[in-house]
Design a protein around this motif. Structure first.
Motif, short mmCIF file in Angstrom:
data_model
loop_
_atom_site.label_atom_id
_atom_site.label_comp_id
_atom_site.label_asym_id
_atom_site.label_seq_id
_atom_site.Cartn_x
_atom_site.Cartn_y
_atom_site.Cartn_z
N ALA A 116 103.29 16.31 -60.49
CA ALA A 116 102.53 15.84 -59.33
C ALA A 116 101.04 15.92 -59.60
O ALA A 116 100.55 16.88 -60.19
CB ALA A 116 102.88 16.68 -58.10
N THR A 117 100.32 14.91 -59.16
CA THR A 117 98.87 14.90 -59.28
C THR A 117 98.23 15.80 -58.26
O THR A 117 97.23 16.44 -58.51
CB THR A 117 98.34 13.46 -59.10
OG1 THR A 117 98.98 12.63 -60.05
CG2 THR A 117 96.85 13.39 -59.28
N ALA A 118 98.84 15.85 -57.08
CA ALA A 118 98.27 16.65 -55.99
C ALA A 118 99.39 17.11 -55.07
O ALA A 118 100.47 16.54 -55.04
CB ALA A 118 97.26 15.81 -55.20
N VAL A 119 99.10 18.17 -54.34
CA VAL A 119 100.00 18.67 -53.30
C VAL A 119 99.19 18.72 -52.02
O VAL A 119 98.13 19.34 -51.97
CB VAL A 119 100.55 20.07 -53.64
CG1 VAL A 119 101.46 20.57 -52.54
CG2 VAL A 119 101.30 20.04 -54.98
N ALA A 143 99.35 30.89 -51.03
CA ALA A 143 98.09 31.59 -51.29
C ALA A 143 97.68 31.45 -52.75
O ALA A 143 96.50 31.24 -53.06
CB ALA A 143 98.23 33.07 -50.91
N ASP A 144 98.65 31.52 -53.66
CA ASP A 144 98.35 31.37 -55.09
C ASP A 144 97.85 29.96 -55.39
O ASP A 144 96.88 29.79 -56.14
CB ASP A 144 99.59 31.69 -55.92
CG ASP A 144 99.32 31.63 -57.41
OD1 ASP A 144 98.39 32.32 -57.88
OD2 ASP A 144 100.03 30.89 -58.12
N ILE A 145 98.47 28.97 -54.80
CA ILE A 145 98.03 27.58 -55.01
C ILE A 145 96.61 27.39 -54.49
O ILE A 145 95.76 26.80 -55.16
CB ILE A 145 99.00 26.59 -54.34
CG1 ILE A 145 100.33 26.58 -55.10
CG2 ILE A 145 98.40 25.18 -54.27
CD1 ILE A 145 101.43 25.80 -54.42
N LEU A 146 96.35 27.88 -53.28
CA LEU A 146 95.02 27.71 -52.70
C LEU A 146 93.95 28.46 -53.48
O LEU A 146 92.82 28.00 -53.61
CB LEU A 146 95.02 28.15 -51.23
CG LEU A 146 95.85 27.27 -50.30
CD1 LEU A 146 95.89 27.87 -48.91
CD2 LEU A 146 95.32 25.85 -50.27
N GLU A 147 94.31 29.62 -54.02
CA GLU A 147 93.34 30.42 -54.78
C GLU A 147 93.06 29.83 -56.16
O GLU A 147 91.93 29.80 -56.62
CB GLU A 147 93.85 31.85 -54.93
CG GLU A 147 92.88 32.76 -55.67
CD GLU A 147 93.41 34.19 -55.77
OE1 GLU A 147 93.09 34.85 -56.77
OE2 GLU A 147 94.13 34.63 -54.87
N ASN A 148 94.09 29.33 -56.81
CA ASN A 148 93.95 28.89 -58.21
C ASN A 148 93.92 27.38 -58.40
O ASN A 148 93.59 26.91 -59.48
CB ASN A 148 95.09 29.48 -59.05
CG ASN A 148 95.03 30.98 -59.09
OD1 ASN A 148 94.02 31.55 -59.49
ND2 ASN A 148 96.09 31.63 -58.64
N GLY A 149 94.26 26.64 -57.36
CA GLY A 149 94.32 25.18 -57.49
C GLY A 149 92.94 24.55 -57.40
O GLY A 149 91.98 25.14 -56.90
N LEU A 150 92.85 23.35 -57.90
CA LEU A 150 91.62 22.58 -57.83
C LEU A 150 91.59 21.83 -56.50
O LEU A 150 92.51 21.08 -56.19
CB LEU A 150 91.56 21.57 -58.99
CG LEU A 150 90.38 20.61 -59.01
CD1 LEU A 150 89.08 21.37 -59.21
CD2 LEU A 150 90.57 19.59 -60.12
N LYS A 151 90.57 22.07 -55.70
CA LYS A 151 90.46 21.42 -54.40
C LYS A 151 89.78 20.06 -54.56
O LYS A 151 88.69 19.97 -55.10
CB LYS A 151 89.68 22.29 -53.43
CG LYS A 151 90.43 23.57 -53.07
CD LYS A 151 89.58 24.52 -52.25
CE LYS A 151 90.31 25.78 -51.92
NZ LYS A 151 90.65 26.62 -53.05
N ILE A 152 90.44 19.02 -54.09
CA ILE A 152 89.91 17.66 -54.18
C ILE A 152 89.52 17.22 -52.77
O ILE A 152 90.34 17.25 -51.86
CB ILE A 152 90.95 16.71 -54.78
CG1 ILE A 152 91.32 17.16 -56.19
CG2 ILE A 152 90.44 15.27 -54.77
CD1 ILE A 152 92.47 16.40 -56.79
N THR A 153 88.27 16.82 -52.60
CA THR A 153 87.83 16.39 -51.27
C THR A 153 87.66 14.88 -51.19
O THR A 153 87.66 14.33 -50.09
CB THR A 153 86.49 17.07 -50.90
OG1 THR A 153 85.52 16.77 -51.91
CG2 THR A 153 86.66 18.57 -50.79
#
Length: 90
Positions: free
Chosen positions: A50-53, A67-77
């Motif tokens: 997946a490109t994004a969740v 929480a792990d995804i939000l902490e370590n994931g790349l946030k795309i705006t």
């Protein structure tokens, strides 16, 4: 193939073990629903294709996973999607 049980009968068949299929499986398991996941991929994967969740999907995951995804994931705006003919603006 991954499944919640070895029974041949099931209440819900989930096709695809990507983020959506696994999120559905988590919610069904929390409700005690018998399910089976089938996926074209014959091997377990450590990484998603997946490109994004989407945030809503993350919110449906168990708290520690989200929480792990939000902490370590790349946030795309912002994002642009390109097609063969150019930029697609939804």
């Amino acid at each position: 193939m991954v499944s919640s049980s070895t029974q041949k009968e099931t209440d819900v068949l989930i096709v695809g073990a990507g983020p959506v299929g696994l999120s559905a499986a988590i919610k069904l398991a929390e409700q005690g629903v018998n399910f089976r996941i089938v996926d074209a991929n014959k091997e377990n994967r450590k990484l998603t294709k997946a490109t994004a969740v989407h945030l809503r999907t993350v919110e449906l995951l168990p708290e520690e996973v989200g929480a792990d995804i939000l902490e370590n994931g790349l946030k795309i705006t912002h994002a642009k999607v390109y097609e063969n003919s150019g930029i697609s603006n939804p």
